[in-house]
Write a protein that holds these residues in place. Structure first.
Motif, PDB file in Angstrom:
ATOM      1  N   GLU A  10       0.834  -1.208   0.000  1.00  0.00           N
ATOM      2  CA  GLU A  10       0.000   0.000   0.000  1.00  0.00           C
ATOM      3  C   GLU A  10       0.867   1.256   0.000  1.00  0.00           C
ATOM      4  O   GLU A  10       0.538   2.244  -0.657  1.00  0.00           O
ATOM      5  CB  GLU A  10      -0.942   0.000   1.204  1.00  0.00           C
ATOM      6  N   ARG A  13       2.108   1.801  -3.514  1.00  0.00           N
ATOM      7  CA  ARG A  13       1.014   2.291  -4.356  1.00  0.00           C
ATOM      8  C   ARG A  13       0.709   3.758  -4.060  1.00  0.00           C
ATOM      9  O   ARG A  13       0.431   4.536  -4.964  1.00  0.00           O
ATOM     10  CB  ARG A  13      -0.240   1.443  -4.138  1.00  0.00           C
ATOM     11  N   HIS A  14       0.747   4.133  -2.786  1.00  0.00           N
ATOM     12  CA  HIS A  14       0.495   5.524  -2.402  1.00  0.00           C
ATOM     13  C   HIS A  14       1.545   6.435  -3.034  1.00  0.00           C
ATOM     14  O   HIS A  14       1.217   7.506  -3.560  1.00  0.00           O
ATOM     15  CB  HIS A  14       0.506   5.656  -0.878  1.00  0.00           C
ATOM     16  N   ARG A  17       0.914   6.683  -6.819  1.00  0.00           N
ATOM     17  CA  ARG A  17      -0.254   7.519  -7.126  1.00  0.00           C
ATOM     18  C   ARG A  17       0.014   8.979  -6.847  1.00  0.00           C
ATOM     19  O   ARG A  17      -0.604   9.854  -7.432  1.00  0.00           O
ATOM     20  CB  ARG A  17      -1.448   7.100  -6.263  1.00  0.00           C
ATOM     21  N   GLY A  19      -0.608  10.256  -3.854  1.00  0.00           N
ATOM     22  CA  GLY A  19      -1.628  10.711  -2.912  1.00  0.00           C
ATOM     23  C   GLY A  19      -2.530   9.586  -2.463  1.00  0.00           C
ATOM     24  O   GLY A  19      -2.209   8.411  -2.601  1.00  0.00           O
ATOM     25  N   ALA A  20      -3.675   9.987  -1.947  1.00  0.00           N
ATOM     26  CA  ALA A  20      -4.621   9.025  -1.388  1.00  0.00           C
ATOM     27  C   ALA A  20      -5.347   8.254  -2.491  1.00  0.00           C
ATOM     28  O   ALA A  20      -5.316   8.630  -3.665  1.00  0.00           O
ATOM     29  CB  ALA A  20      -5.637   9.757  -0.516  1.00  0.00           C
ATOM     30  N   ARG A  21      -6.017   7.199  -2.080  1.00  0.00           N
ATOM     31  CA  ARG A  21      -6.799   6.373  -3.004  1.00  0.00           C
ATOM     32  C   ARG A  21      -7.901   7.180  -3.669  1.00  0.00           C
ATOM     33  O   ARG A  21      -8.448   8.096  -3.073  1.00  0.00           O
ATOM     34  CB  ARG A  21      -7.489   5.237  -2.246  1.00  0.00           C
ATOM     35  N   LYS A  22      -8.236   6.786  -4.883  1.00  0.00           N
ATOM     36  CA  LYS A  22      -9.365   7.397  -5.575  1.00  0.00           C
ATOM     37  C   LYS A  22     -10.602   6.511  -5.478  1.00  0.00           C
ATOM     38  O   LYS A  22     -11.718   6.973  -5.661  1.00  0.00           O
ATOM     39  CB  LYS A  22      -9.014   7.643  -7.039  1.00  0.00           C
ATOM     40  N   ALA A  25     -10.875   0.819  -0.734  1.00  0.00           N
ATOM     41  CA  ALA A  25     -10.008  -0.352  -0.597  1.00  0.00           C
ATOM     42  C   ALA A  25     -10.772  -1.591  -1.037  1.00  0.00           C
ATOM     43  O   ALA A  25     -11.950  -1.755  -0.726  1.00  0.00           O
ATOM     44  CB  ALA A  25      -9.554  -0.499   0.851  1.00  0.00           C
TER      45      ALA A  25
END
Length: 98
Positions: A10, A13-14, A17, A19-22, A25
């Motif tokens: 994670e 991946r952060h 990206r 930033g935060a998830r779009k 989860a």
């Protein structure tokens, strides 16, 4: 060990990206090999030196999936102290070799 692997995944991946998830989860593609299968494939490869293509046949996935899984799990094992760093290339055959 699975939680550590998941946290590292994670984190990468952060960073990728930026930033935060779009999405929430759990959304998106699933791993073709679950963590336990990744670990078992890695241990089989390290112990018996089976080619990635053979492991792919055993687990029903592509060779590249096994290659990626082994790379991730070897890094995780090394970070947990499960590597012989002072003797690279050493294959452990018995518990006495550890």
């Amino acid at each position: 060990m699975a939680a550590s692997w998941q946290a590292g995944l994670e984190g990468r991946r952060h960073a990728a990206r930026g930033g935060a998830r779009k999405r929430a989860a759990g959304a998106g593609a699933r791993h073709q090999l679950v963590f336990v299968d990744r670990l078992v494939a890695t241990l089989i490869h390290l112990r018996h030196d089976l080619p990635h293509s053979v492991l792919g046949l055993l687990f029903g996935v592509d060779r590249s999936t096994v290659t990626r899984a082994i790379g991730e799990i070897r890094a995780l094992l090394a970070s947990r102290g499960c590597a012989v760093t002072d003797r690279p290339g050493l294959r452990l055959h018995t518990l006495a070799d550890v």
